[in-house]
Write an enzyme that holds these catalytic residues in place. Structure first.
Site, PDB file in Angstrom:
ATOM      1  N   TRP A   1     -15.253 -42.547  45.531  1.00  0.00           N
ATOM      2  CA  TRP A   1     -14.023 -42.463  46.327  1.00  0.00           C
ATOM      3  C   TRP A   1     -13.680 -41.031  46.669  1.00  0.00           C
ATOM      4  CZ3 TRP A   1     -13.522 -46.769  48.536  1.00  0.00           C
ATOM      5  CH2 TRP A   1     -13.818 -47.965  47.866  1.00  0.00           C
TER       6      TRP A   1
ATOM      7  N   ASP B   1      -5.459 -39.348  44.408  1.00  0.00           N
ATOM      8  CA  ASP B   1      -5.739 -40.760  44.693  1.00  0.00           C
ATOM      9  C   ASP B   1      -5.643 -41.504  43.367  1.00  0.00           C
ATOM     10  OD1 ASP B   1      -6.803 -43.246  45.191  1.00  0.00           O
ATOM     11  OD2 ASP B   1      -8.704 -42.530  46.013  1.00  0.00           O
TER      12      ASP B   1
ATOM     13  N   LYS C   1      -5.128 -52.891  43.165  1.00  0.00           N
ATOM     14  CA  LYS C   1      -5.645 -52.800  41.798  1.00  0.00           C
ATOM     15  C   LYS C   1      -4.523 -52.904  40.779  1.00  0.00           C
ATOM     16  CE  LYS C   1      -9.656 -50.726  43.623  1.00  0.00           C
ATOM     17  NZ  LYS C   1      -9.976 -49.670  44.559  1.00  0.00           N
TER      18      LYS C   1
HETATM   19  C1  LIG Z   1     -10.493 -49.047  45.583  1.00  0.00           C
HETATM   20  C2  LIG Z   1     -10.291 -47.605  45.728  1.00  0.00           C
HETATM   21  C3  LIG Z   1     -10.126 -46.999  46.988  1.00  0.00           C
HETATM   22  C4  LIG Z   1     -10.243 -47.770  48.288  1.00  0.00           C
HETATM   23  O1  LIG Z   1      -9.074 -48.405  48.562  1.00  0.00           O
HETATM   24  P1  LIG Z   1      -8.852 -49.199  49.946  1.00  0.00           P
HETATM   25  O2  LIG Z   1      -7.425 -49.585  49.825  1.00  0.00           O
HETATM   26  O3  LIG Z   1      -9.811 -50.346  49.945  1.00  0.00           O
HETATM   27  O4  LIG Z   1      -9.125 -48.271  51.056  1.00  0.00           O
HETATM   28  C5  LIG Z   1      -9.868 -45.657  47.041  1.00  0.00           C
HETATM   29  N1  LIG Z   1      -9.800 -44.912  45.923  1.00  0.00           N
HETATM   30  C6  LIG Z   1      -9.965 -45.453  44.694  1.00  0.00           C
HETATM   31  C7  LIG Z   1      -9.861 -44.590  43.480  1.00  0.00           C
HETATM   32  C8  LIG Z   1     -10.225 -46.805  44.564  1.00  0.00           C
HETATM   33  O5  LIG Z   1     -10.394 -47.344  43.347  1.00  0.00           O
END
Ligand SMILES: *Cc1c(COP(=O)(O)O)cnc(C)c1O
Length: 359
Positions: A103, A171, A195
């Site tokens: 990511w 993030d 998540k």
């Molecule tokens: C799942 C994830 C993403 C991607 O998220 P989307 O909402 O599908 O774009 C980005 N960063 C991390 C750390 C993730 O676990």
């Protein structure tokens, strides 16, 4: 009786059963309106109250004040990878990134396309099995971007970098609100909801006013964070149903005793799985360095891919779904976000331990 499995999917992931029951009960008639919240106007007093409560509870759970804005936008965390440099990376500055796997690598690619990018740290050379400690910040850094939990590799920051005056952007898609941390260290936090926060389709962005003040004019309206901050995410139609579920999840977190209580349960969950792995190193191999292990996504290998497949499929038949590692790395991954009860971790540990005895 409705059948419910223990859902270890990495994302979208399990939601608290209590939250799903409220959603079910309110689905056809939201608080006497005679319609679903899905059918309501985002300008209605009902939705306004949901939006306000979700914003207020996010700030309360994070312990942050009104100098932060809480936004609910579409596009997933992946869209933020581009929105960050578009808004926050002026031509005369350099964006610093730490590469801890999939990511963050994707976030880096967007920054490289949009301006000057400096790699301030990376664990790429060792397959991203640890969190880099030594960071190298350029003097003209616009910000430092990190990924707090590496969903795929199973590593997690337990100590955040000190960046002085350089804004820290994180993030937190896969560990937001999973533990007590000092959220005020961050100038910006973002997370796809699917998540730890709610359903897919909504992204939470928490951004400090001081960052908003640096955004140049001329950015397309919908890409400009100030558009959403000034309108409380109501400039256009927000992902309203998702925000409604997030509000319920936040109330659920608060009802358990906030992040202190949530952290306590998450600690027990990860200890349950890691102690099982560590008790039998001939059979289980944890893939992340011990001090950087993720509490949310436990990644491990068995002696062979055949055994891994067997464990994953037997687990599924027994009611433990989603233990397959990400397709890019293989192996076994036990994802245990906030909504996974302690019982789920204990039961899956029992199952894995029993599987071990049979092989
Ligand atoms: C799942 C994830 C993403 C991607 O998220 P989307 O909402 O599908 O774009 C980005 N960063 C991390 C750390 C993730 O676990």
């Amino acid at each position: 009786m409705t059948k419910r499995v223990f859902n270890f999917n990495a994302g979208p992931s399990t939601l608290p059963l209590d939250v799903l029951k409220i959603v079910r009960d309110e689905l056809l008639d939201y608080k006497g309106t005679g319609m679903s919240i899905m059918e309501s106007s985002h300008r209605s007093p009902e939705y306004d109250a949901i939006n306000d409560t979700a914003i207020a509870l996010t700030k309360e759970m994070m312990g942050i004040g009104d100098d932060y804005h809480v936004l609910f936008v579409g596009g997933g965390a992946s869209t933020q990878f581009a929105h960050i440099p578009i808004n926050l990376l002026p031509e005369d500055k350099t964006a610093a990134y730490i590469d801890t796997g999939t990511w963050s690598t994707k976030a880096i690619k967007e920054a490289q396309n949009l301006g000057n990018m400096h790699l301030a740290g990376s664990s790429k050379e060792s397959g991203y099995n640890y969190i880099p400690r030594d960071i190298d910040l350029p003097s003209n850094a616009a910000y430092l971007h990190i990924t707090s939990n590496n969903t795929i590799k199973g590593t997690q920051y337990h100590v955040f970098p000190e960046t002085g005056n350089v804004p820290l952007i994180c993030d937190m898609s896969s560990d937001i609100l999973s533990r007590e941390i000092d959220f005020s260290k961050f100038s910006m936090i973002y997370a796809g909801a699917q998540k730890n926060l709610g359903p897919s389709g909504v992204t939470m962005v928490v951004i400090h006013q001081s960052l908003l003040d640096t955004i140049p004019d001329g950015i397309p309206t919908m890409f400009d964070y100030r558009t959403h901050a000034s309108k409380r995410s109501l400039f256009n139609t927000p992902p309203a149903f998702g925000v409604y579920v997030i509000k319920l999840v936040l109330e659920w977190i608060k009802g358990q005793g906030g992040l202190k209580a949530v952290e306590e349960i998450n600690r027990k969950k990860k200890d349950t799985i890691y102690s099982l792995i560590d008790s039998d190193p001939d059979f289980f191999t944890g893939t992340a360095k011990v001090e950087d292990r993720s509490w949310m996504n436990v990644t491990l290998r068995l002696p062979s891919e055949e055994l891994e497949q067997k464990l994953i499929s037997e687990a599924k038949a027994t009611g433990f779904v989603g233990l397959k590692g990400h397709r890019s790395v293989g192996g076994v991954r036990v994802s245990m976000y906030n909504a996974m009860p302690l019982e789920g971790a204990e039961k899956v540990a029992e199952f894995i331990s029993d599987f071990r005895k049979r092989h």
